[in-house]
Scaffold this active site. Sequence first.
Site, PDB file in Angstrom:
ATOM      1  N   ARG A  72     -29.491  31.387  59.654  1.00 26.94           N
ATOM      2  CA  ARG A  72     -29.669  31.761  61.069  1.00 26.94           C
ATOM      3  C   ARG A  72     -30.374  30.641  61.831  1.00 26.94           C
ATOM      4  O   ARG A  72     -30.325  30.601  63.068  1.00 26.94           O
ATOM      5  CB  ARG A  72     -30.512  33.034  61.206  1.00 26.94           C
ATOM      6  CG  ARG A  72     -29.985  34.316  60.538  1.00 26.94           C
ATOM      7  CD  ARG A  72     -28.548  34.593  60.874  1.00 26.94           C
ATOM      8  NE  ARG A  72     -27.684  34.034  59.845  1.00 26.94           N
ATOM      9  CZ  ARG A  72     -26.385  33.822  59.988  1.00 26.94           C
ATOM     10  NH1 ARG A  72     -25.790  34.110  61.136  1.00 26.94           N
ATOM     11  NH2 ARG A  72     -25.656  33.312  59.015  1.00 26.94           N
TER      12      ARG A  72
ATOM     13  N   GLN B 272     -21.710  35.490  52.391  1.00 32.19           N
ATOM     14  CA  GLN B 272     -22.388  36.345  53.362  1.00 32.19           C
ATOM     15  C   GLN B 272     -22.000  37.812  53.192  1.00 32.19           C
ATOM     16  O   GLN B 272     -22.117  38.610  54.121  1.00 32.19           O
ATOM     17  CB  GLN B 272     -22.074  35.888  54.792  1.00 32.19           C
ATOM     18  CG  GLN B 272     -22.614  34.499  55.120  1.00 32.19           C
ATOM     19  CD  GLN B 272     -22.427  34.141  56.585  1.00 32.19           C
ATOM     20  OE1 GLN B 272     -23.109  34.663  57.466  1.00 32.19           O
ATOM     21  NE2 GLN B 272     -21.504  33.242  56.851  1.00 32.19           N
TER      22      GLN B 272
ATOM     23  N   LYS C 178     -15.706  29.924  62.781  1.00 30.28           N
ATOM     24  CA  LYS C 178     -14.615  30.809  62.365  1.00 30.28           C
ATOM     25  C   LYS C 178     -13.998  31.564  63.539  1.00 30.28           C
ATOM     26  O   LYS C 178     -12.789  31.783  63.571  1.00 30.28           O
ATOM     27  CB  LYS C 178     -15.099  31.798  61.307  1.00 30.28           C
ATOM     28  CG  LYS C 178     -16.031  32.879  61.819  1.00 30.28           C
ATOM     29  CD  LYS C 178     -16.384  33.859  60.722  1.00 30.28           C
ATOM     30  CE  LYS C 178     -17.273  34.973  61.240  1.00 30.28           C
ATOM     31  NZ  LYS C 178     -16.621  35.805  62.273  1.00 30.28           N
ATOM     32  N   THR C 179     -14.826  31.954  64.525  1.00 27.69           N
ATOM     33  CA  THR C 179     -14.275  32.689  65.670  1.00 27.69           C
ATOM     34  C   THR C 179     -13.304  31.813  66.448  1.00 27.69           C
ATOM     35  O   THR C 179     -12.246  32.269  66.892  1.00 27.69           O
ATOM     36  CB  THR C 179     -15.405  33.180  66.590  1.00 27.69           C
ATOM     37  OG1 THR C 179     -16.309  33.985  65.837  1.00 27.69           O
ATOM     38  CG2 THR C 179     -14.850  34.001  67.741  1.00 27.69           C
TER      39      THR C 179
ATOM     40  N   ASP D 268     -10.939  39.481  60.522  1.00 26.14           N
ATOM     41  CA  ASP D 268     -12.227  38.781  60.604  1.00 26.14           C
ATOM     42  C   ASP D 268     -13.235  39.467  59.683  1.00 26.14           C
ATOM     43  O   ASP D 268     -13.119  40.658  59.396  1.00 26.14           O
ATOM     44  CB  ASP D 268     -12.721  38.817  62.056  1.00 26.14           C
ATOM     45  CG  ASP D 268     -13.866  37.849  62.303  1.00 26.14           C
ATOM     46  OD1 ASP D 268     -14.083  36.949  61.459  1.00 26.14           O
ATOM     47  OD2 ASP D 268     -14.548  37.995  63.331  1.00 26.14           O
ATOM     48  N   GLU D 269     -14.220  38.703  59.216  1.00 28.86           N
ATOM     49  CA  GLU D 269     -15.298  39.231  58.356  1.00 28.86           C
ATOM     50  C   GLU D 269     -14.711  39.981  57.153  1.00 28.86           C
ATOM     51  O   GLU D 269     -15.157  41.078  56.798  1.00 28.86           O
ATOM     52  CB  GLU D 269     -16.229  40.154  59.161  1.00 28.86           C
ATOM     53  CG  GLU D 269     -16.884  39.517  60.370  1.00 28.86           C
ATOM     54  CD  GLU D 269     -17.998  38.531  60.013  1.00 28.86           C
ATOM     55  OE1 GLU D 269     -18.182  38.254  58.811  1.00 28.86           O
ATOM     56  OE2 GLU D 269     -18.680  38.040  60.931  1.00 28.86           O
TER      57      GLU D 269
END
Length: 672
Positions: free
Chosen positions: A605, A249, A35-36, A218-219
């Site tokens: 993770r 998330q 995504k970044t 973002d987020e």
Amino acid sequence: MDIYSEISRLNPRQKEAVMHTDGPLLVLAGAGSGKTRVITTRAAYLIHTGIPAGSVLAVTFTNKAAREMRERVRSMLKGSKGSPVVSTFHSLCLRILRKDIEPLGYGKDFTIYDTTDQISVIRNIMSDIRFHDKSARAESILELVSMTKNRFSALRAPIPGDPAGEAFPLVYPRYREVLKSMNALDFDDLLLLTLKLFNEHPAVCGKYREKFRYIMVDEYQDTNRIQYEFLRLLAGDRGNICVVGDDDQSIYGWRGADISNILGFERDFPGTVTVRLEQNYRSFGHILEAANGVIRNNIKRMEKSLWTERGMGPKVNIFRAVDTEEEAEWVADRIAMICASRNIRPEDIAVIYRANTFSRPFEEALRRQRIPYSVVGGTSYFDRKEVRDITAWLRIIANPSDDMSLLRAAGAPRSGIGPSALRILSESARLNSTSLLDAFGRAGDIDGLSRRAAASAESVSAIVSRYREMFGKGGNMGDTLGSLLKDIRYRDYIGRLYKTPEAALRRMENLDGLIASITRYESVENSPTLQGFLETMALADLVGEKEEKNGRGVTLVSFHSSKGLEFPVVFIAGVEEEIIPHRKSLDSVSSVEEERRLFYVGITRAMKELFITYTEYRLKYGRRVPSVASRFLEEIPGEVVTRSDRFEELDPEEEEAYLKNLYENFMARFED
């Protein structure tokens, strides 16, 4: 690398998100889906197509993320066309208020109060209104202040039976008045007052709406209601807003994040184009199948399923331990074996648990294996106040010349020996060339001390002398430590110090952990002594030195703090009912779903290997009680897991490397 070279490296879904420039865009970015890269490439692409850099706004939550985004965009544009405005929510709102706050009745030179300032204001207000219930702590009232602002909620009514809840309606209006009278804002005001400014002064809102013609967030799943309303006003009818996030998330509901912001984005912004990023670049297939199997049980979510081209990799290993000590020992042994037999460093491994109160057995087990570690997102077990307080008592008992430990022990719990008395006692010890403990013992003969201070000092001296004798005789050291806690009434002190039962209980569980530590030490040593136990605790300092020289070691981290991190090897510990899902979430479907998302974050993770552990028994409230495996474990597809009750059969090469590592550890201890 230029912008088109970067775009050519994207997969089809990523490329679709980057090339869609006008109108509302929702990018559902699964864990590890890049995504970044998408959000930074899209910002660079917008500027490359001729949109002025200053018209492109990218908003995120941390300064670190903002710096990373800014640097990536600059590298793609080579600095030729300027940089977009990349900011956190709070930094952006501060910039706006510095220029335009005056219509709200504040000066542009306003001060921002930190937590300490806020608590001082609240305490002064409570004194002014003569609210005399001392159990209403300013810190608890401040939590209610922040919650009310972040959730954009009305002033709540008094909460009967809750001292902070009863005080809050009286304090909150005065709190806001006092801050404004001093031309001061707190951290939450930066968002709240910017929204107020936009709502009440449309011309100001219009100015920034015209300036920021393209907005990226973002987020987005972590936004609260104020941030949602702020973004809606800023985007306006033009609607050029792109949000990137993952509803699976969303794990910060307890601090105001509102999952309905992302779930309702398509409804709130008509004409939204939705792009799902489901290809995962982080994890092997078995790990992703485990994650998909768990999260698909949530009802309130937007459908997506992670997949990878990396291959399936090892299956997820689920281990059932008898108790917490065996669980920690198995984890440490497995880590030692992995590091010894493969090209894996301690820095490549994480142990994830519910909260940092669970770190103690893992810290001890890793220290026994001489494996360096660091605790993320909180204080190390051995640095917690209650552990350091009782360690000070043990140190002065073991070494009567340890004046520094006595100074701490004398105040834990507070014993009536104030700063003035300590100065007199210390001066007497200096003049008579004795230890401070000696001065405590003869306090009744020292001029200038009050009767209460002298009696308290002599009592401390008598306790130290008595327990020095008791520990010297041997016997059950855990029982002796438990007796010491009773004699100094330390649990009562904790109960007074931490006004909420939950906070006090967590601290008392740490005391139980310390008793368990000394009991275990005694059970494995041929000639256990108090001094020997203190030396084993001091190994934590040795591990700290290794971290500085060779890296941080194994990462011990809570679920919440693990978000955004990734590790080749991950251990998730304590996966039991009432831990995850937490006992407080069991009465609410939405709360259980947030707990499931928390577990999903932990699973995702892991890059290469994932180990999950749970116990048959766990120490709770000082008692050994049966545990129940978490319902989430049954949601992992059976074909992607292996289960074991102790060490499964090892590969011969792994076993040889593991035994060699054990031997080297033994020899290193012997040489020490």
